[in-house]
Each structure stands twice: as C-alpha cells, then as structure tokens.
Write a protein that holds these residues in place. Structure first.
Motif, short mmCIF file in Angstrom:
data_model
loop_
_atom_site.label_atom_id
_atom_site.label_comp_id
_atom_site.label_asym_id
_atom_site.label_seq_id
_atom_site.Cartn_x
_atom_site.Cartn_y
_atom_site.Cartn_z
N GLY A 148 8.16 6.84 25.01
CA GLY A 148 7.55 6.43 23.88
C GLY A 148 8.46 6.75 22.79
N ILE A 149 8.91 8.00 23.20
CA ILE A 149 10.37 8.57 22.15
C ILE A 149 11.37 7.36 22.17
CG2 ILE A 149 11.35 10.18 21.56
CD1 ILE A 149 9.78 11.91 22.95
N ILE A 150 11.90 7.11 23.71
CA ILE A 150 13.52 6.35 23.34
C ILE A 150 12.65 5.03 23.71
CG2 ILE A 150 13.80 8.36 24.87
CD1 ILE A 150 14.08 6.93 27.39
N ALA A 151 11.78 5.15 23.39
CA ALA A 151 11.85 3.30 23.50
C ALA A 151 11.85 2.43 22.43
CB ALA A 151 10.13 2.65 23.96
N ASP A 152 12.10 1.13 22.49
CA ASP A 152 12.35 0.35 21.26
C ASP A 152 11.27 -0.67 20.44
OD1 ASP A 152 13.79 -1.93 20.01
OD2 ASP A 152 15.28 -1.97 21.28
N PRO A 153 10.48 -0.53 20.43
CA PRO A 153 9.49 -1.19 19.88
C PRO A 153 9.26 -2.37 19.74
CG PRO A 153 8.99 1.51 18.69
CD PRO A 153 10.81 1.08 19.08
N LYS A 154 10.90 -2.63 18.81
CA LYS A 154 11.50 -3.91 17.98
C LYS A 154 11.32 -4.87 19.58
CE LYS A 154 12.33 -2.48 13.63
NZ LYS A 154 10.95 -2.54 12.93
N ALA A 155 11.36 -4.21 20.61
CA ALA A 155 11.36 -5.02 22.21
C ALA A 155 10.75 -5.82 22.82
CB ALA A 155 13.42 -4.77 22.61
N MET A 156 9.86 -4.96 22.84
CA MET A 156 8.06 -4.82 23.29
C MET A 156 7.55 -5.85 22.46
SD MET A 156 7.65 -0.88 24.08
CE MET A 156 6.14 -1.20 24.99
N THR A 157 6.94 -7.08 23.69
CA THR A 157 6.17 -8.15 23.64
C THR A 157 4.55 -7.97 23.07
OG1 THR A 157 5.95 -8.57 25.55
CG2 THR A 157 8.17 -9.74 24.31
N GLU A 158 3.96 -8.44 22.92
CA GLU A 158 2.13 -7.87 22.25
C GLU A 158 1.64 -7.86 23.94
OE1 GLU A 158 -1.91 -10.06 22.46
OE2 GLU A 158 0.01 -11.00 20.45
N VAL A 159 2.72 -8.48 25.74
CA VAL A 159 2.03 -8.11 26.58
C VAL A 159 2.61 -7.04 26.95
CG1 VAL A 159 3.29 -8.82 29.27
CG2 VAL A 159 2.35 -10.89 27.66
N ASP A 160 3.82 -6.49 26.57
CA ASP A 160 4.21 -5.24 27.02
C ASP A 160 3.36 -3.84 26.60
OD1 ASP A 160 6.69 -6.68 27.92
OD2 ASP A 160 7.62 -6.36 25.76
N PHE A 161 2.96 -4.25 25.52
CA PHE A 161 1.95 -3.17 24.67
C PHE A 161 0.71 -3.39 25.42
CE2 PHE A 161 4.92 -3.86 20.97
CZ PHE A 161 5.35 -2.62 20.84
N ASP A 162 -0.10 -4.21 25.97
CA ASP A 162 -0.83 -4.61 26.96
C ASP A 162 -0.38 -3.92 28.09
OD1 ASP A 162 -2.59 -5.62 25.08
OD2 ASP A 162 -2.49 -7.59 25.33
N ARG A 163 0.74 -3.71 28.12
CA ARG A 163 0.52 -3.08 29.94
C ARG A 163 0.67 -2.06 29.69
NH1 ARG A 163 5.45 -2.49 31.41
NH2 ARG A 163 6.39 -4.69 29.65
N TRP A 164 1.14 -1.13 28.58
CA TRP A 164 1.18 0.66 28.67
C TRP A 164 -0.04 0.54 28.41
CZ3 TRP A 164 5.54 2.97 25.86
CH2 TRP A 164 6.86 3.05 26.11
N MET A 165 -0.66 -0.06 27.34
CA MET A 165 -2.34 0.01 27.08
C MET A 165 -3.24 0.38 28.32
SD MET A 165 -3.55 1.30 24.28
CE MET A 165 -5.16 1.48 25.11
N ASP A 166 -3.02 -0.57 29.37
CA ASP A 166 -3.09 -0.73 30.93
C ASP A 166 -3.70 0.80 31.00
OD1 ASP A 166 -4.31 -3.56 29.88
OD2 ASP A 166 -2.56 -3.86 31.37
N GLY A 167 -1.95 1.53 30.75
CA GLY A 167 -2.16 2.82 31.51
C GLY A 167 -2.37 3.44 30.93
N ALA A 168 -2.70 3.92 29.51
CA ALA A 168 -2.92 4.46 28.97
C ALA A 168 -4.56 5.46 29.04
CB ALA A 168 -2.88 4.38 27.73
N TYR A 169 -4.51 6.24 30.27
CA TYR A 169 -5.78 6.23 30.84
C TYR A 169 -6.73 7.65 29.42
CZ TYR A 169 -3.04 10.81 32.51
OH TYR A 169 -2.59 11.48 32.78
N PHE A 170 -5.52 8.31 28.83
CA PHE A 170 -6.49 9.25 27.71
C PHE A 170 -6.06 9.25 26.34
CE2 PHE A 170 -3.35 11.79 28.75
CZ PHE A 170 -3.35 12.97 27.83
#
Length: 235
Positions: free
Chosen positions: A69-91
């Motif tokens: 999350g610290i080194i990510a480029d948020p502006k390069a991420m799509t809604e699909v990317d954020f949804d995928r990250w949320m799928d992995g966010a288990y807590f």
C-alpha cells in the motif's frame, strides 16, 4: 529491487512484540511484525512501484501487504484492481488501513467507496466509510457534495446500531471526521453524533468497544482543531 529482496528486508525488520500485536488484532500467518515506521527507509529506496506492490500484496503476508500500500500507484489502479485488493483484505487493518488509504489517493475514490458502502459486506463497508474519512481529512471541501455528505450522515444515524461490527467503527469515525474536517457540516455532524449516542462494537475474543463520536468531537473542539486537514494520506 525485486519482491524476494523486499521480503527478506521486511523479515529482518520484524519484531515478535509487533507480530503478537498484529495477530491479536486479527492478522494471520505469515506475519513478520514490522512497525510501520520501520518501513519508511525501504519505501524511500523503492518509491512508487505498482508492479512490485502487486507482487507483495499477492503474498498474503500482512507486512508485505501493508508495504504494498505504501509503494502502490493509486492513480494507476482500476476499480477491478481495488476490488481484487479488497478480496485479499481479510481483516480490518488491511481493509481500513491499507486498501481504503490507497483508494483515497485515486481519482475514482468516491465512486468505489460508494459501491463498497452499499455492498452490505462488513469489510467492504468498513473500507468504504474509512475511505471517506481519509478523503475528508485530506482533500479540499469543494471536492465533496454537501448534500451527499448530509445524506450519508443521516444513513449513519439510522443504520449504525444494526450495522456489521467493523462497519460501526468506520461509520462512527465518519461522523467524527465530518465534524472535524468538513466545517460546513460541523454542526450537523455534532447533532447526528448526539442522536446516535454511544455505539457498542463487539470484538472477537475481547470486550466490546463503546464508540462515542460526540465525546471525541468535543475533544477536538476544545483543542481548537476544527478544520484540520492532513497534508498526506499515506505515510
């Protein structure tokens, strides 16, 4: 620097005390136990690297996911990317302190957060409301619709006591953040907080937390901090 090197560096920074603390809050193995401040020198070396961030997030290691999350480029991420990250966010420490923080620096932040809030899923709801907290505490007031925020305050008032547990915390924090960081709705948020009253949030294996936005807002009023905005969202 490749993912393997970063993983070794993070492992070397791990502390048993921090590891126990993360696990007590819901983290699962693998966990190294790296303090967030200890990651900063490594982050400065790498700067922004979305490809590396994706590799690290996919490891499932809590510390690597946080560092992603610290080194990510948020502006390069799509809604699909954020949804995928949320799928992995288990807590909640991943949903609220990694994914929502990263989303808060993206141009599509409100759009994605709105969808998560409406999802009915505990951690997505929590991340969505948390994202608005990060946004309100950083972006100019003009970037928000006052009517939309008023509607969100009313939604919190009507639904917070029956909301999923982690969502309760984020919703409570939303009311607090509007009161502190969005001056035009300060009085409205104070009124909503008073009407909500204390909110009980159950926690696995721990005593329930009692959330009280009204008391926390008053502390900021007393400290003269109404109108606070942070310069950066991510560390």
């Amino acid at each position: 620097m490749d993912a393997g090197t970063v993983m070794r560096e993070l492992e070397a920074l791990g502390k048993e005390r921090m590891k126990k603390m993360y696990i007590s809050n819901g983290a699962k193995e693998p966990v190294f136990g790296v303090a967030t401040g200890a990651m900063k020198p490594l982050a400065k070396k790498i700067k922004v690297n979305q490809g590396l961030a994706e590799e690290l997030y996919a490891t499932g290691n809590y510390d690597a996911m946080y560092f992603a999350g610290i080194i990510a480029d948020p502006k390069a991420m799509t809604e699909v990317d954020f949804d995928r990250w949320m799928d992995g966010a288990y807590f909640y420490m991943l949903s609220d302190n990694v994914v929502s923080v990263t989303l808060a620096e993206a141009d599509i932040a409100q759009e994605v957060a709105d969808k998560w809030i409406a999802s009915g899923e505990e951690l997505r709801m929590s991340a969505g409301w948390s994202c608005y907290c990060w946004l309100l505490g950083n972006r100019k007031d003009e970037e928000f619709s006052i009517e939309k925020l008023e509607g969100m305050l009313e939604t919190v008032k009507k639904t917070i006591h029956d909301a999923p547990e982690r969502a309760k915390s984020a919703m409570n924090n939303f009311v607090y953040t509007v009161a502190v960081s969005y001056v035009a709705l300060h009085e409205k948020a104070v009124e909503i907080a008073e009407e909500m009253g204390p909110v009980e949030m159950k926690r696995d294996g721990k005593k329930p937390s009692i959330l009280n936005a009204s008391e926390e807002i008053q502390k900021q009023v007393d400290g003269g901090r109404i109108g606070f905005k942070r310069k950066y969202v991510r560390c």
